[in-house]
Design an enzyme around this catalytic site. Structure first.
Site, PDB file in Angstrom:
ATOM      1  N   SER A 283      32.786  38.448  39.301  1.00 20.55           N
ATOM      2  CA  SER A 283      34.105  38.001  38.848  1.00 20.55           C
ATOM      3  C   SER A 283      34.042  37.795  37.351  1.00 20.55           C
ATOM      4  CB  SER A 283      34.476  36.674  39.498  1.00 20.55           C
ATOM      5  OG  SER A 283      33.815  35.600  38.859  1.00 20.55           O
ATOM      6  N   ASP A 284      35.199  37.834  36.681  1.00 16.02           N
ATOM      7  CA  ASP A 284      35.186  37.373  35.299  1.00 16.02           C
ATOM      8  C   ASP A 284      34.981  35.849  35.341  1.00 16.02           C
ATOM      9  OD1 ASP A 284      35.282  37.117  32.576  1.00 16.02           O
ATOM     10  OD2 ASP A 284      37.015  38.405  32.314  1.00 16.02           O
ATOM     11  N   ALA A 285      34.688  35.266  34.180  1.00 12.76           N
ATOM     12  CA  ALA A 285      34.316  33.847  34.127  1.00 12.76           C
ATOM     13  C   ALA A 285      35.417  32.963  34.721  1.00 12.76           C
ATOM     14  CB  ALA A 285      34.039  33.457  32.682  1.00 12.76           C
ATOM     15  N   ALA A 287      37.123  33.326  37.246  1.00 11.84           N
ATOM     16  CA  ALA A 287      38.282  34.035  37.783  1.00 11.84           C
ATOM     17  C   ALA A 287      38.485  33.749  39.274  1.00 11.84           C
ATOM     18  CB  ALA A 287      38.168  35.535  37.527  1.00 11.84           C
TER      19      ALA A 287
END
Ligand code: BGC
Length: 758
Positions: A283-285, A287
């Site tokens: 995942s993005d940070a 997210a």
């Protein structure tokens, strides 16, 4: 399609990797599995180990991470780059895990670790896959040497709105160029495959459509048509996966109303199904936690369950991860343990392929040697030379002859800033190794010409709070006692007395990048005023633009003799720029986007479709032209090229056949130089309306004066097919195709061929 099994370190066969992963999974508790699926930020070294930075309202505590390591409940860490610290944390993880499972260390190695290359949009402007791959191989070598295993790069998001600050991290507006650049970066980062020595896992991001944020506002929603999604935004990802990328990162925004990081269709149907991806998704940070923010998940447990169910294997988390709630989610029947197992398997397989079970630690002594390798700086310098784009050169002002120029006035604070020249997204640089433009000019011409410097306008100032301000030395301070009027005057006087004025203008390091969108494209501060005042002295002016997005250069494009886009050229930027200015290197880069005249025109792309009153298409606004200031693919050199003999090996092909296009390019000038030969097509009729032009081939060539070369391109079914939104499928139409070859997207040399019905 994805060959994550490709040649790795050769330690274990695929079958061995698979059965070793299964064996581990069989013995693991649900909490240990959830831990393997969690990636923590570790900011232990940021500002002393007691620092607890807050990111997006969530606090990152080093102690929380260390405790998780002690319980064997963390799979990966990010933001640690000190080899000794990496070894310490790795030891703790291995000793804390009942099975001795090592950590994967990931990091944003975007355009270099210690040796900073030109920013990615600049690398794309080289239109040279070899230069790009070589640069990212250096980045990978430095990263692996300090103990990193994986980079969150390349960013392959198409960007058509320069208000969006992250345009600097990608390859611009075009899917074909974007795909070529994406593949080159993956080759550079990963080498022959996952586990290759001196390389790291590549993670193309952000899946998918992130660059189309409404209004260019970072993180805001994206609404993409079916046609744009498949024809424009997916091709760079497909190319990165085809090149073997082992990881993919999710995106922050809503895509067509559904958070991209919780969208099962995206990861399961598109990424793993249509694109055949077999690696792991991160995942993005924060997210996954954001699934709550979006108003999608009910609570953090629901967010975790929905993230992993969507196919997001690893959660990148600052503090309090949602995936720590997965045991609870399993217990409540919100997600099955088999779903967790599938994700854990992908993460463990990456660790096994990287050889981490055999060699978890890094050689600290060797890290120092690799980082000091002077060959890396050489690669960075050449990349900077090859990235520069000559936008204008009236009366062949460039290259300069230092002996004849007399004195050189170097003007603008960006000319003498060791930080700004590096651009955003780098943290581990050595400022002592960085060559500014002023330094580069002094080194090259200082013995034969008088080189004088004035900033003219105030140096880096705190214009807004950047998300990167938390890193030591990043937050610019307002200069003390800077007299704006007197400094402007001093710069103008310097220019007046000089033989030539070299101005370096643009945006400061963190005025661009993540969370750095703008509502205007003007030169910040009083830079335009400075430029005009200097130009009015009558001294010839060379404008060097330091940027990662197009800026409003309407005035300069009429009044300034020479404009060279140097981007953020990196560690060796100043040396590269000096070589270009004095003709020891010649600019050969080309624009990877259409350069708008004004922000009101964006988004503006060359590959638009044609509609009502096309003869007025250049005047869709009554107050401004709707053509760009500089077209996509534009870039001059120090010589001239002529195009001739555009020919095809046949006039008609069946849908499954390929036509070969040839064109002869001649260097008609007095100097050797590079040209990027570009091939565009247009489908005249069919089952959808197709763009007026689409790039379908390019090659950067070097020609001596008088030399000619015939360049060939193949156009086959893959190049001619497109996603048809009515058929909801890929189609190849029978049609007439126009073909153009030339040095930019307005190329005039044309021919046609037919694709006959099947
Ligand atoms: C960015 C990612 C980056 C991650 C880790 C996020 O804010 O969107 O591109 O890889 O942070 O630094």
């Amino acid at each position: 399609m994805v060959d994550v099994q490709g040649p790795g370190a050769g330690r274990m066969t695929d079958a061995e990797i698979r059965s070793r992963a299964d064996e581990l999974i069989a013995g693991m508790t649900v909490a240990e599995k959830a831990g393997q699926l969690t990636q923590y930020f570790y900011f232990g070294s940021l500002q002393g180990s007691d620092a607890e930075p807050s990111v997006g309202g969530v606090t990152s505590r080093a102690a929380t991470v260390e405790e998780a390591l002690g319980r064997g409940e963390a799979g990966s860490l990010l933001f640690v780059t000190d080899p000794a610290q990496i070894n310490g944390l790795q030891r703790r993880a291995i000793e804390g895990s009942r099975f001795g499972i090592p950590l994967l260390f990931g990091y944003d190695v975007i355009h270099g670790l210690r040796t900073i290359l030109p920013v990615p949009i600049a690398l794309a402007a080289s239109w040279d896959p070899e230069t790009i791959a070589r640069g990212q191989a250096v980045a990978a070598r430095e990263a692996r040497a300090v103990g990193l295993h994986w980079t969150f790069a390349p960013m392959v998001d198409i960007a058509r709105d320069p208000r969006w600050g992250r345009i600097v991290e990608g390859a611009g507006e075009d899917p074909y160029l974007g795909a070529a650049v994406a593949a080159a970066q993956v080759r550079g980062f990963q080498g022959a495959g996952i586990g290759a020595p001196e390389h790291v896992i590549a993670g193309p991001k952000h899946f998918a459509g992130y660059g189309a944020a409404v209004g260019g506002r970072d993180y805001d929603e994206v609404n993409l048509s079916d046609s744009e999604f498949w024809n424009v935004y997916i091709p760079p990802f497909a190319a990165a996966l085809e090149a073997g990328a082992g990881n993919v990162m999710t995106a922050y925004m809503d895509l067509n109303g559904i958070p991209a990081s919780g969208n099962r269709w995206l990861f399961t149907d598109v990424l793993r199904g249509a694109l055949g991806f077999e690696g792991f998704v991160v995942s993005d940070a924060n997210a996954v936690r954001n699934l709550l923010t979006h108003g999608f998940a009910r609570d953090l447990t629901d967010a975790g369950a929905r993230g992993v169910s969507a196919g997001v294997d690893l959660e990148m988390a600052i503090g309090d991860p949602a995936y720590a709630r997965l045991p609870e989610a399993v217990e409540q029947g919100m997600v099955s343990e088999e779903t967790l197992d599938a994700s854990v398997r992908r993460v463990l397989e990456a660790k096994l392929r990287m050889g981490l079970f055999e060699e978890p630690y890094v050689d600290e002594e060797r890290a120092r040697e690799v980082l000091a390798d002077p060959a890396h700086r050489e690669v960075a310098r050449v990349a900077a030379e090859r990235s520069a784009v000559l936008l204008r050169n009236e009366g062949d002002l460039l290259p300069l002859d230092a002996a004849k120029t007399g004195s050189i006035a170097v003007i603008g604070p960006l000319a003498d800033s060791r930080r700004d020249i590096l651009g955003p997204w780098c943290f581990d640089f050595d400022l002592g190794e960085t060559v500014t433009v002023l330094q580069g000019i002094r080194d090259k011409a200082g013995e034969v010409a008088r080189v004088e410097y004035a900033p003219g306008v105030r140096p880096a100032q705190r214009v807004f709070a950047s998300m990167f301000d938390m890193f030591p030395g990043n937050a610019p301070e307002d200069p003390e006692g800077f007299d704006d009027e007197a400094e402007l005057e001093r710069a103008v006087e310097l220019a007046r007395a000089a033989g030539v004025a070299v101005l370096v203008l643009g945006e400061w390091q963190h005025m661009i990048g993540e969370a750095a969108s703008r509502s205007s494209l003007e030169l910040p501060g009083r830079q335009l005023e400075l430029l005009r005042a200097v130009a009015e002295t009558g001294t010839p002016v060379v404008l060097l633009v330091m940027n990662g997005r197009p800026l409003d250069l309407r005035w300069a494009a009429e009044h300034v003799d020479a404009i060279l886009d140097i981007w953020y050229p990196g560690t060796q930027g100043g040396a590269a720029v000096a070589n270009l200015l004095f003709g020891d290197a010649a600019p050969g880069g080309k624009l990877p986007f259409s350069w708008p005249r004004t922000v009101g025109q964006v988004p503006i792309v060359y590959s638009h479709t044609r509609s009502h009153e096309p003869e007025n298409q250049a005047r869709r606004y009554w107050d401004e032209e709707s053509t760009p200031l500089f077209p996509f693919g534009h870039g001059l050199g120090y010589t001239r090229f002529a195009y001739a003999d555009l020919s095809l090996d046949r006039d008609a092909i069946a849908p499954d056949e390929t036509v070969t296009v040839s064109v002869t390019v001649t260097n008609t000038g007095q100097r050797a130089g590079d040209e990027v030969v570009q091939l565009y097509i247009h489908q005249r009729h069919g089952s959808a309306s197709r763009p007026v032009r689409e790039l379908k081939g390019f090659e950067r060539i070097h020609l001596a004066p008088g030399e000619s070369r015939t360049v060939q391109f193949a156009l086959g079914p893959d190049a001619l097919r497109y996603w048809n939104a009515a058929a909801r499928d890929w189609v190849n139409d029978a049609s007439t195709f126009d073909v153009w070859a030339g040095g930019d997207s307005t190329a005039e040399l044309a021919t046609t061929f037919e694709v006959t019905a099947a």
